[in-house]
Design a protein around this motif. Structure first.
Motif, mmCIF file in Angstrom:
data_model
loop_
_atom_site.group_PDB
_atom_site.id
_atom_site.type_symbol
_atom_site.label_atom_id
_atom_site.label_comp_id
_atom_site.label_asym_id
_atom_site.label_seq_id
_atom_site.Cartn_x
_atom_site.Cartn_y
_atom_site.Cartn_z
ATOM 1 N N ASN A 243 47.135 -91.130 -41.661
ATOM 2 C CA ASN A 243 48.655 -90.354 -41.567
ATOM 3 C C ASN A 243 49.365 -91.237 -40.820
ATOM 4 O O ASN A 243 49.881 -90.969 -39.759
ATOM 5 C CB ASN A 243 48.451 -88.879 -40.795
ATOM 6 N N PRO A 244 50.070 -92.259 -41.431
ATOM 7 C CA PRO A 244 50.828 -93.407 -40.964
ATOM 8 C C PRO A 244 52.046 -92.579 -39.985
ATOM 9 O O PRO A 244 52.095 -92.916 -38.860
ATOM 10 C CB PRO A 244 51.266 -94.203 -41.851
ATOM 11 N N GLY A 245 52.877 -92.037 -40.804
ATOM 12 C CA GLY A 245 53.955 -91.410 -40.060
ATOM 13 C C GLY A 245 53.701 -90.302 -38.769
ATOM 14 O O GLY A 245 54.320 -90.519 -37.809
ATOM 15 N N SER A 246 52.640 -89.653 -38.991
ATOM 16 C CA SER A 246 52.013 -88.859 -37.854
ATOM 17 C C SER A 246 51.841 -89.911 -36.653
ATOM 18 O O SER A 246 52.133 -89.779 -35.677
ATOM 19 C CB SER A 246 50.773 -88.272 -38.278
ATOM 20 N N ASN A 247 50.714 -90.970 -36.886
ATOM 21 C CA ASN A 247 50.452 -91.678 -35.994
ATOM 22 C C ASN A 247 51.581 -92.482 -35.147
ATOM 23 O O ASN A 247 51.802 -92.795 -33.990
ATOM 24 C CB ASN A 247 49.630 -92.582 -36.490
ATOM 25 N N PRO A 260 47.716 -100.112 -38.944
ATOM 26 C CA PRO A 260 46.586 -100.830 -39.224
ATOM 27 C C PRO A 260 46.037 -100.347 -40.627
ATOM 28 O O PRO A 260 45.001 -100.932 -41.233
ATOM 29 C CB PRO A 260 45.360 -100.521 -38.392
ATOM 30 N N ILE A 261 46.889 -99.372 -41.237
ATOM 31 C CA ILE A 261 46.392 -99.001 -42.522
ATOM 32 C C ILE A 261 46.197 -99.964 -43.686
ATOM 33 O O ILE A 261 45.234 -100.069 -44.363
ATOM 34 C CB ILE A 261 47.154 -97.892 -43.325
ATOM 35 N N ASP A 262 47.137 -101.065 -43.594
ATOM 36 C CA ASP A 262 47.100 -102.304 -44.558
ATOM 37 C C ASP A 262 45.849 -103.028 -44.248
ATOM 38 O O ASP A 262 45.037 -103.570 -45.271
ATOM 39 C CB ASP A 262 48.023 -102.955 -44.503
ATOM 40 N N ARG A 263 45.606 -103.558 -43.028
ATOM 41 C CA ARG A 263 44.632 -104.309 -42.362
ATOM 42 C C ARG A 263 43.361 -103.800 -42.888
ATOM 43 O O ARG A 263 42.264 -104.205 -43.295
ATOM 44 C CB ARG A 263 44.746 -104.717 -41.120
ATOM 45 N N LEU A 264 43.253 -102.315 -42.381
ATOM 46 C CA LEU A 264 41.722 -101.566 -42.886
ATOM 47 C C LEU A 264 41.566 -101.553 -44.513
ATOM 48 O O LEU A 264 40.482 -101.879 -44.839
ATOM 49 C CB LEU A 264 42.065 -100.106 -42.475
ATOM 50 N N ARG A 265 42.615 -101.367 -45.227
ATOM 51 C CA ARG A 265 42.502 -101.488 -46.737
ATOM 52 C C ARG A 265 41.871 -102.884 -47.155
ATOM 53 O O ARG A 265 41.184 -103.030 -47.964
ATOM 54 C CB ARG A 265 43.690 -100.997 -47.367
ATOM 55 N N LYS A 266 42.564 -103.680 -46.652
ATOM 56 C CA LYS A 266 42.473 -105.282 -47.002
ATOM 57 C C LYS A 266 40.905 -105.583 -46.423
ATOM 58 O O LYS A 266 40.204 -106.502 -47.303
ATOM 59 C CB LYS A 266 43.446 -106.261 -46.391
ATOM 60 N N ALA A 267 40.457 -104.868 -45.563
ATOM 61 C CA ALA A 267 39.020 -104.881 -45.051
ATOM 62 C C ALA A 267 37.869 -104.599 -45.913
ATOM 63 O O ALA A 267 36.800 -104.705 -45.663
ATOM 64 C CB ALA A 267 38.880 -104.878 -43.687
ATOM 65 N N GLY A 268 38.413 -103.524 -46.842
ATOM 66 C CA GLY A 268 37.289 -102.997 -47.837
ATOM 67 C C GLY A 268 37.382 -101.515 -47.454
ATOM 68 O O GLY A 268 36.698 -100.821 -48.111
ATOM 69 N N VAL A 269 38.074 -100.822 -46.305
ATOM 70 C CA VAL A 269 37.839 -99.743 -45.977
ATOM 71 C C VAL A 269 38.702 -98.595 -46.922
ATOM 72 O O VAL A 269 39.739 -98.902 -47.494
ATOM 73 C CB VAL A 269 38.134 -99.254 -44.804
ATOM 74 N N GLN A 270 37.823 -97.591 -47.505
ATOM 75 C CA GLN A 270 38.592 -96.739 -48.318
ATOM 76 C C GLN A 270 39.679 -95.696 -47.670
ATOM 77 O O GLN A 270 39.120 -94.895 -46.728
ATOM 78 C CB GLN A 270 37.790 -95.945 -48.906
ATOM 79 N N VAL A 271 40.872 -96.014 -47.807
ATOM 80 C CA VAL A 271 41.948 -95.049 -47.012
ATOM 81 C C VAL A 271 42.597 -94.477 -48.206
ATOM 82 O O VAL A 271 42.750 -94.647 -49.426
ATOM 83 C CB VAL A 271 43.188 -96.288 -46.396
ATOM 84 N N THR A 272 43.194 -93.289 -47.528
ATOM 85 C CA THR A 272 44.172 -92.375 -48.339
ATOM 86 C C THR A 272 45.237 -92.138 -47.378
ATOM 87 O O THR A 272 45.235 -92.476 -46.229
ATOM 88 C CB THR A 272 43.397 -91.000 -48.479
ATOM 89 N N VAL A 273 46.132 -91.423 -47.741
ATOM 90 C CA VAL A 273 47.413 -91.385 -47.367
ATOM 91 C C VAL A 273 47.770 -89.774 -47.266
ATOM 92 O O VAL A 273 47.731 -89.162 -48.316
ATOM 93 C CB VAL A 273 48.524 -92.193 -47.844
#
Length: 333
Positions: A243-247, A260-273
């Motif tokens: 929840n980026p806006g909340s954070n 860090p959402i983009d860094r997590l995603r690039k590291a291979g973590v499965q992220v949702t929004v």
């Protein structure tokens, strides 16, 4: 990169608190019906008024005072889902709590659930939006209350109540204290998620994974502080409800560029929004998508990817999953 406005894309949202998503106009209208004066709840522009976390909680609880019974919750579900549909959400999962809906009383809880389900069915007919609900324990109410919430959740597990989770004060007690509650919910066939790694650091996420065994983590963003934990999320296929806006609004991060959402995603973590409590944080799903495109260069293909991840992780039946996935695929530019 596609030049399609990302705000107009179809969306899947997995992390939304029902009361926290209440449109200010809806709360104002209920207050007027009931003759209640909600002083201090709204700012001059008609939005929820708060400046720090303590005031946020105070405003939140004051606004909830007009949600007095099942009928108000039915109307609330309809209002929230109408707003979500207007923002392009085609499938959503929403947190509800037995301790709030009926105060933990089994008979009252069943009445609230029936009203909430009726609201979801009405919204589906009116707007085509699919909704499921995640029943939650409140962490700071303690393990006994969590186990009661899990038993109540197990009793209504089915087509619409499909998950169990935990919110509340993350610094209160240890994840292990709630293991029995989550075992009860898991035995009932409910999908498992829990808030962690928002206020507290990566150890909060690790303990939650160890003791509660969720397939998803609510927030989880502070996992970025531990490379080993990031790798564990990748290896175990854990999905983060980010929840980026909340954070940013709650100062977990100072701004979108440092999130860090983009860094997590690039590291291979499965992220949702998702949006968490959108009107309180002056956001919605359109805004989240547009900010992600602006700050990280996410394009239509990236949003299609996170929506596929979200739908695969959704707590729903296979037929609904397939139908929503087909709808998302059919809407790709």
């Amino acid at each position: 990169m596609s030049h399609t406005d990302p705000g107009l894309l179809p969306k899947v949202e997995l992390h939304l608190h029902l009361e926290g998503a209440a449109p200010p106009d809806f709360i104002r209208a209920l207050a007027a019906e009931q003759g209640m004066a909600l002083e201090g709840v709204f700012d001059a522009g008609g939005q929820y008024a708060w400046t720090d976390f303590a005031q946020f909680l105070k405003t939140y609880h004051r606004a909830c005072e007009v949600l007095r019974g099942p009928e108000e919750f039915r109307r609330l579900v309809e209002a929230v889902l109408a707003q979500s549909a207007a923002d392009g959400v085609v499938y959503t999962e929403i947190f509800i709590a037995p301790d709030i809906c009926g105060g933990g009383d089994p008979v009252a809880w069943a009445e609230y659930v029936a009203a909430i389900v009726e609201g979801a069915q009405s919204a589906r007919a009116a707007h085509g939006i699919e909704a499921r609900f995640i029943s939650t324990a409140v962490r700071n109410f303690g393990p006994d209350a969590a186990e009661r919430a899990a038993r109540l959740s197990a009793e209504v597990a089915g087509d619409r109540i499909t998950g169990f989770g935990m919110g509340g004060e993350e610094r209160h007690l240890r994840a292990a204290d709630f293991a029995r509650a989550f075992a009860i919910a898991r035995e009932a066939g409910l999908g498992i998620t829990s808030h962690a790694g928002e206020v507290c650091g990566p150890e909060s996420v690790a303990e939650t994974l160890d003791h509660l065994r969720p397939s998803r983590i609510g927030h989880g963003v502070r996992a970025i502080e531990s490379p080993d934990l990031v790798q564990r999320l990748v290896d175990e296929g854990i999905v983060l409800e980010v929840n980026p806006g909340s954070n940013v609004a709650l100062s977990v991060y100072p701004g979108w560029d440092s999130h860090p959402i983009d860094r997590l995603r690039k590291a291979g973590v499965q992220v949702t929004v998702s949006t968490d409590d959108p009107p309180y944080f002056h956001t919605d799903m359109k805004h989240e998508y547009r900010m992600l495109a602006h700050h990280f260069g996410w394009a239509a293909e990236d949003f299609a990817d996170i929506n596929r991840i979200a739908m695969q992780a959704a707590f729903c039946d296979p037929q609904t999953r397939s139908a929503v996935l087909a709808r998302l695929e059919g809407a790709r530019p």
